[in-house]
Design a protein around this motif. Structure first.
Motif, PDB file in Angstrom:
ATOM      1  N   ALA A  71       0.837  -1.202   0.000  1.00 48.23           N
ATOM      2  CA  ALA A  71       0.000   0.000   0.000  1.00 48.23           C
ATOM      3  C   ALA A  71       0.865   1.243   0.000  1.00 48.23           C
ATOM      4  O   ALA A  71       0.545   2.225  -0.666  1.00 48.23           O
ATOM      5  CB  ALA A  71      -0.930  -0.007   1.201  1.00 48.23           C
ATOM      6  N   SER A  86      -5.364   3.153   7.102  1.00 51.12           N
ATOM      7  CA  SER A  86      -6.647   3.763   6.827  1.00 51.12           C
ATOM      8  C   SER A  86      -7.635   2.637   6.590  1.00 51.12           C
ATOM      9  O   SER A  86      -7.293   1.588   6.049  1.00 51.12           O
ATOM     10  CB  SER A  86      -6.546   4.652   5.591  1.00 51.12           C
ATOM     11  N   LEU A  87      -8.901   2.847   6.976  1.00 48.19           N
ATOM     12  CA  LEU A  87      -9.914   1.819   6.763  1.00 48.19           C
ATOM     13  C   LEU A  87     -10.324   1.746   5.300  1.00 48.19           C
ATOM     14  O   LEU A  87     -11.016   0.816   4.888  1.00 48.19           O
ATOM     15  CB  LEU A  87     -11.135   2.064   7.650  1.00 48.19           C
ATOM     16  N   TYR A  88      -9.868   2.693   4.492  1.00 51.86           N
ATOM     17  CA  TYR A  88     -10.166   2.658   3.072  1.00 51.86           C
ATOM     18  C   TYR A  88      -9.140   1.822   2.309  1.00 51.86           C
ATOM     19  O   TYR A  88      -9.348   1.499   1.150  1.00 51.86           O
ATOM     20  CB  TYR A  88     -10.197   4.083   2.500  1.00 51.86           C
ATOM     21  N   ASN A  89      -8.087   1.491   2.960  1.00 59.39           N
ATOM     22  CA  ASN A  89      -7.064   0.650   2.350  1.00 59.39           C
ATOM     23  C   ASN A  89      -7.456  -0.812   2.621  1.00 59.39           C
ATOM     24  O   ASN A  89      -7.464  -1.282   3.756  1.00 59.39           O
ATOM     25  CB  ASN A  89      -5.708   0.971   2.967  1.00 59.39           C
ATOM     26  N   THR A  90      -7.788  -1.534   1.560  1.00 59.98           N
ATOM     27  CA  THR A  90      -8.262  -2.920   1.714  1.00 59.98           C
ATOM     28  C   THR A  90      -7.178  -3.829   2.285  1.00 59.98           C
ATOM     29  O   THR A  90      -7.477  -4.746   3.056  1.00 59.98           O
ATOM     30  CB  THR A  90      -8.747  -3.491   0.360  1.00 59.98           C
ATOM     31  N   ASN A  91      -5.968  -3.539   1.938  1.00 63.66           N
ATOM     32  CA  ASN A  91      -4.883  -4.365   2.483  1.00 63.66           C
ATOM     33  C   ASN A  91      -4.808  -4.200   3.998  1.00 63.66           C
ATOM     34  O   ASN A  91      -4.580  -5.181   4.726  1.00 63.66           O
ATOM     35  CB  ASN A  91      -3.540  -3.980   1.856  1.00 63.66           C
ATOM     36  N   VAL A 114      -7.288  -3.386   5.987  1.00 64.99           N
ATOM     37  CA  VAL A 114      -8.484  -4.027   6.570  1.00 64.99           C
ATOM     38  C   VAL A 114      -8.277  -5.539   6.625  1.00 64.99           C
ATOM     39  O   VAL A 114      -8.584  -6.191   7.631  1.00 64.99           O
ATOM     40  CB  VAL A 114      -9.748  -3.642   5.776  1.00 64.99           C
ATOM     41  N   VAL A 115      -7.748  -6.117   5.563  1.00 61.47           N
ATOM     42  CA  VAL A 115      -7.501  -7.571   5.532  1.00 61.47           C
ATOM     43  C   VAL A 115      -6.463  -7.924   6.581  1.00 61.47           C
ATOM     44  O   VAL A 115      -6.579  -8.940   7.286  1.00 61.47           O
ATOM     45  CB  VAL A 115      -7.054  -8.014   4.122  1.00 61.47           C
TER      46      VAL A 115
END
Length: 189
Positions: free
Chosen positions: A19, A29-34, A36-37
């Motif tokens: 990222a 950031s919670l918008y970064n899918t990596n 969140v995963v």
């Protein structure tokens, strides 16, 4: 617990690296899918560690390994028992075969003895029959000789009677008859 912290730090560093390199969104950031995963993965691993799942899995695997070890020991014991049974049956089979061979040999010997005895009995029987036949032949020969003699005597008497009858006169014949009657009378009284 120390190796778990090192693992968590390593996972966070590796997850954030793509990222940051892309430069699209901030790394945390919670918008970064990596990200969140990564958080979900860390939470999942944390829950597993909290509920002692690795230890439970280890215990389950240890129990399974112990069960397999026991089954292998039982299998070895059964194999050893089967091998001993096989050896026992092979020994019994050899003993039975030897006994059968002895029985066959004894039967052959008995058959040979019986055959010899039968041969000897047959020879004795033949000798008896030959002796009986020789006796019958001798008896028949003696009877034939007696019959021939009797016939010869009868023929000789008949011939002598014919010769005497032709040469004899009536007075001589009467005289002979009287002498024969007197001789029979003397012998009977």
């Amino acid at each position: 617990m120390r190796p778990m912290r090192n693992l968590t730090a390593l996972v966070l560093t590796l997850a954030a690296a793509p990222a940051v390199a892309a430069g699209d969104a901030p790394a945390v950031s919670l918008y970064n899918t990596n990200f969140v995963v990564l958080i979900a993965f860390v939470l999942f691993v944390g829950i597993l560690v909290y509920f002692n799942v690795p230890k439970l899995l280890g215990n389950a695997l240890d129990k399974r390994a112990e069960g397999i070890r026991q089954e292998l020991e039982e299998a070895r014991a059964m194999r050893d028992e089967a091998q001993s049974l096989l050896a026992s049956y092979e020994k019994k089979q050899r003993e039975v075969q030897e006994q059968a061979d002895r029985i066959v040999a004894a039967a052959k010997e008995d058959a040979a003895l019986v055959a010899e005895q039968a041969k000897a009995d047959l020879e004795k029987s033949i000798q008896r029959r030959l002796a009986a036949a020789e006796e019958q032949i001798a008896s028949a020969e003696a009877a034939a000789i007696k019959e021939v003699r009797d016939r010869a005597i009868a023929i000789a008497v008949a011939a002598a009677g014919d010769v005497i009858a032709k040469q004899m006169t009536a007075a001589q014949a009467n005289k002979l008859i009287d002498e024969a009657i007197a001789e029979v009378d003397a012998k009977l009284h």
